[in-house]
Design an enzyme around this catalytic site. Structure first.
Site, PDB file in Angstrom:
ATOM      1  N   TYR A   1       2.060  -0.147  23.592  1.00 22.05           N
ATOM      2  CA  TYR A   1       2.080  -1.598  23.383  1.00 22.05           C
ATOM      3  C   TYR A   1       0.782  -2.113  22.770  1.00 22.05           C
ATOM      4  O   TYR A   1       0.664  -3.298  22.487  1.00 22.05           O
ATOM      5  CB  TYR A   1       2.310  -2.311  24.735  1.00 22.05           C
ATOM      6  N   GLY A   2      -0.201  -1.217  22.607  1.00 24.23           N
ATOM      7  CA  GLY A   2      -1.530  -1.681  22.212  1.00 24.23           C
ATOM      8  C   GLY A   2      -2.028  -1.025  20.938  1.00 24.23           C
ATOM      9  O   GLY A   2      -1.336  -1.001  19.915  1.00 24.23           O
ATOM     10  N   THR A   3      -3.209  -0.434  21.030  1.00 19.03           N
ATOM     11  CA  THR A   3      -3.880   0.108  19.842  1.00 19.03           C
ATOM     12  C   THR A   3      -3.211   1.369  19.311  1.00 19.03           C
ATOM     13  O   THR A   3      -3.561   1.829  18.227  1.00 19.03           O
ATOM     14  CB  THR A   3      -5.348   0.420  20.153  1.00 19.03           C
ATOM     15  N   LEU A   4      -2.254   1.934  20.066  1.00 17.56           N
ATOM     16  CA  LEU A   4      -1.578   3.142  19.583  1.00 17.56           C
ATOM     17  C   LEU A   4      -0.395   2.835  18.668  1.00 17.56           C
ATOM     18  O   LEU A   4       0.160   3.733  18.037  1.00 17.56           O
ATOM     19  CB  LEU A   4      -1.091   3.988  20.775  1.00 17.56           C
TER      20      LEU A   4
ATOM     21  N   GLU B   1      -6.689   8.087  26.964  1.00 17.25           N
ATOM     22  CA  GLU B   1      -6.641   6.821  27.719  1.00 17.25           C
ATOM     23  C   GLU B   1      -7.391   6.913  29.047  1.00 17.25           C
ATOM     24  O   GLU B   1      -7.308   6.008  29.870  1.00 17.25           O
ATOM     25  CB  GLU B   1      -5.182   6.396  27.955  1.00 17.25           C
TER      26      GLU B   1
END
Ligand code: PCA
Length: 156
Positions: A7-10, A82
């Site tokens: 949901y983020g920087t990936l 992570e």
């Protein structure tokens, strides 16, 4: 093979997507887009403006993200990347499939748009309590109108 919801920087177009596309880290293939079945607070926090899904189901919004099929090597890599379990913890969430590009739904066990899927997700239960009062987003974009530019790891 496991499903991971990012949901983020990936996500595609975001600052850390490249690590999922690097075959030295294992294999990840984009399967589709999804939405958390339950609302969660998605906040951007800390001096580096990092996105975090707070493990507080029932608050915030249903969060949009991408579903990947990953092999064991990529899953282990992502755990390390992570800093799991110290920073993020990997848990399983029910994800509603919005669009599916993976194997056709005629194939046994494959989901289709409108179905749900259990996916791993990197969220956190170990956050400073004041983060609960930050703005809640329903989708992350490092270049969004929030103005909280992500500070890439290589710059820290
Ligand atoms: N990377 C993981 C968790 C938050 C982040 O920036 C992701 O994209 O899902």
């Amino acid at each position: 093979m496991a499903h991971v919801f990012v949901y983020g920087t990936l996500k595609r177009g975001q600052p850390n997507h490249k690590v999922m596309m690097d075959s030295a880290n294992g294999h990840a293939s984009f399967q589709g887009r999804g939405l958390t079945m339950e609302p969660y607070p998605l906040v951007i926090a800390g001096e580096h403006n990092i996105p975090w899904l707070l493990n507080l189901p029932g608050r915030g919004h249903c969060v949009a993200g991408e579903i990947y099929a990953v092999d064991e090597q990529m899953l282990r890599f992502l755990d390390e990347f992570e800093d799991c379990p110290d920073t993020y913890q990997r848990t399983q969430l029910q994800i509603a499939v919005l669009e599916w590009e993976g194997v056709p739904s005629a194939c046994e066990g494959a989901p289709a748009a409108g179905r749900t899927l259990q996916c791993f997700v990197y969220s956190t239960s170990t956050y400073p309590p004041e983060w609960v009062h930050l703005s809640y987003h329903n989708s992350y974009d490092s270049e969004g109108t929030h103005g909280l530019r992500y500070n890439p790891r290589e710059n820290r």
